[in-house]
Design a protein around this motif. Structure first.
Motif, mmCIF file in Angstrom:
data_model
loop_
_atom_site.group_PDB
_atom_site.id
_atom_site.type_symbol
_atom_site.label_atom_id
_atom_site.label_comp_id
_atom_site.label_asym_id
_atom_site.label_seq_id
_atom_site.Cartn_x
_atom_site.Cartn_y
_atom_site.Cartn_z
ATOM 1 N N VAL A 80 0.864 -1.179 0.000
ATOM 2 C CA VAL A 80 0.000 0.000 0.000
ATOM 3 C C VAL A 80 0.898 1.227 0.000
ATOM 4 O O VAL A 80 1.877 1.287 0.754
ATOM 5 C CB VAL A 80 -0.927 0.036 1.233
ATOM 6 N N SER A 81 0.587 2.194 -0.836
ATOM 7 C CA SER A 81 1.329 3.462 -0.859
ATOM 8 C C SER A 81 0.392 4.584 -0.438
ATOM 9 O O SER A 81 -0.803 4.532 -0.698
ATOM 10 C CB SER A 81 1.889 3.746 -2.251
ATOM 11 N N ASN A 82 0.953 5.591 0.211
ATOM 12 C CA ASN A 82 0.151 6.756 0.588
ATOM 13 C C ASN A 82 0.596 7.966 -0.206
ATOM 14 O O ASN A 82 1.782 8.205 -0.389
ATOM 15 C CB ASN A 82 0.316 7.068 2.078
ATOM 16 N N THR A 106 2.761 6.963 -4.666
ATOM 17 C CA THR A 106 2.089 5.979 -5.513
ATOM 18 C C THR A 106 2.692 5.988 -6.916
ATOM 19 O O THR A 106 2.892 4.927 -7.527
ATOM 20 C CB THR A 106 0.580 6.254 -5.559
ATOM 21 N N ARG A 109 2.486 -2.174 -9.848
ATOM 22 C CA ARG A 109 1.043 -2.177 -9.599
ATOM 23 C C ARG A 109 0.533 -3.560 -9.221
ATOM 24 O O ARG A 109 -0.353 -3.687 -8.363
ATOM 25 C CB ARG A 109 0.287 -1.653 -10.826
ATOM 26 N N MET A 144 0.590 -4.406 -5.533
ATOM 27 C CA MET A 144 -0.140 -3.520 -4.639
ATOM 28 C C MET A 144 -1.573 -4.010 -4.413
ATOM 29 O O MET A 144 -2.191 -4.572 -5.317
ATOM 30 C CB MET A 144 -0.176 -2.102 -5.220
ATOM 31 N N TYR A 167 -4.102 1.917 -2.407
ATOM 32 C CA TYR A 167 -3.382 3.141 -2.077
ATOM 33 C C TYR A 167 -4.262 3.974 -1.154
ATOM 34 O O TYR A 167 -5.463 3.734 -0.999
ATOM 35 C CB TYR A 167 -3.031 3.932 -3.347
ATOM 36 N N ILE A 218 -3.842 4.074 -11.759
ATOM 37 C CA ILE A 218 -4.390 3.368 -10.600
ATOM 38 C C ILE A 218 -5.814 2.887 -10.835
ATOM 39 O O ILE A 218 -6.527 2.546 -9.887
ATOM 40 C CB ILE A 218 -4.347 4.264 -9.347
ATOM 41 N N GLU A 243 -8.877 2.721 -3.607
ATOM 42 C CA GLU A 243 -8.393 3.677 -2.621
ATOM 43 C C GLU A 243 -8.933 3.242 -1.266
ATOM 44 O O GLU A 243 -10.138 3.281 -1.020
ATOM 45 C CB GLU A 243 -8.833 5.103 -2.948
#
Length: 311
Positions: A40-42, A47, A56, A59, A62, A79, A84
């Motif tokens: 997970v990216s913030n 991202t 991707r 993941m 995000y 994305i 989200e």
């Protein structure tokens, strides 16, 4: 046969150790015994770092993009198939509920010092954290920001996810592109004085010595008038801006208040209307994703240089 089986057993017993990767994340050494599979990216810029490395499919989602209104069309395509998980900063439960095994975030980029979500609070749940290099100033000392901060993150992500060759090639390309561009840049002997206006009317939120715009401005032949401000992104007073008298104002564009509204505010304020940048109508806009560490930083340098020097 017995000797062969013994040799195979020894090989298998050491292979996990051989696969371990350790990277420096702020003041911590973080070891991975295998590449993350549920990351997970913030935030939009972090991202994009994941996406530009082709991660991707590693993941599960995000966080922290739509709540700040930083998403653009280019990013939306990247994305499209990812959920989200949280509009702003995620809770610990959100990350655990997503079965995440990795969280790419930073201090004030998805985590807060003493907050609910930190490397320490996520560790018991098997979620490893890599911290954005620019943000490390919030938990200890670090050198002044440079382009190396962004390069460092891409290279470390490459090591973590076992795409080191791709990361090294990408960073080498960025370095060459910037070097070639700067070689053609014609500037004056004195760098332009530049102020970064992120947000705020009563008091401006701006970029200090440790925030990415300082490095971008320098690469474009300017100097951040708050280069001596020992902060990353922080609030100051307008009196300081007037005293510094910048030649150019860089506006960071995101959220509900538009870049044009920010310009109009500065033009309509009697005190601010006296500074050189406002008198000469010298404004340049960077989108949030350009002004924060990430793949669009080279593009940002070119945008600034064009506004500074007409090139």
């Amino acid at each position: 046969m017995k000797r062969l089986l013994t040799a195979l057993a020894l090989l298998l017993s050491v292979s996990p150790a051989l696969a371990e990767t350790t990277v420096k994340s702020c003041n911590r050494d973080v070891t991975f015994d295998h590449p993350p599979k549920a990351a997970v990216s913030n935030d939009v810029n972090l991202t994009e770092m994941m996406l530009v490395l082709g991660l991707r499919d590693r993941m599960v989602g995000y966080t922290g993009i739509s709540g700040w209104k930083t998403l653009d069309e280019k990013m939306r395509e990247g994305i499209a198939e990812l959920p989200e998980l949280s509009e702003k900063y995620p809770s610990k439960e959100v990350l655990i509920g997503a079965d995440a095994d990795f969280y790419f975030a930073g201090w004030n980029y998805g985590m807060k010092v003493g907050g609910e979500v930190t490397p320490e609070t996520l560790e018991p749940f098997g979620i490893k954290v890599y911290e954005l290099t620019e943000s490390c100033i919030h938990i200890g000392g670090k050198p002044k920001v440079t382009m190396e901060d962004m390069y460092n993150d891409l290279l470390n992500l490459g090591r973590i996810f076992d795409v080191e060759d791709k990361a090294e090639a990408l960073v080498a390309g960025y370095r060459q592109e910037l070097e070639e561009f700067r070689a053609t840049l014609k500037t004056t002997s004195e760098p332009l004085k530049v102020f970064v206006y992120d947000s705020g009317e009563e008091k401006p939120f701006t970029a200090g010595r440790y925030a990415m715009p300082t490095a971008l401005i320098e690469a474009a032949g300017g100097v951040n008038v708050l280069d001596d401000f020992e902060k990353s992104w922080a609030t100051i007073d307008w009196e300081t801006v007037v005293e510094k008298n910048p030649d150019v104002v860089v506006i960071v564009n995101y959220g509900n208040v538009t870049a044009e509204q920010k310009r109009n505010f500065m033009r309509s304020n009697p005190a601010l209307a006296k500074i050189n940048a406002v008198k000469n109508n010298r404004f340049v806009t960077l989108d949030y994703v350009q002004a924060t560490p990430g793949p669009r930083n080279i593009e940002a340098v070119k945008t600034l240089a064009s506004a500074f020097w007409g090139q």
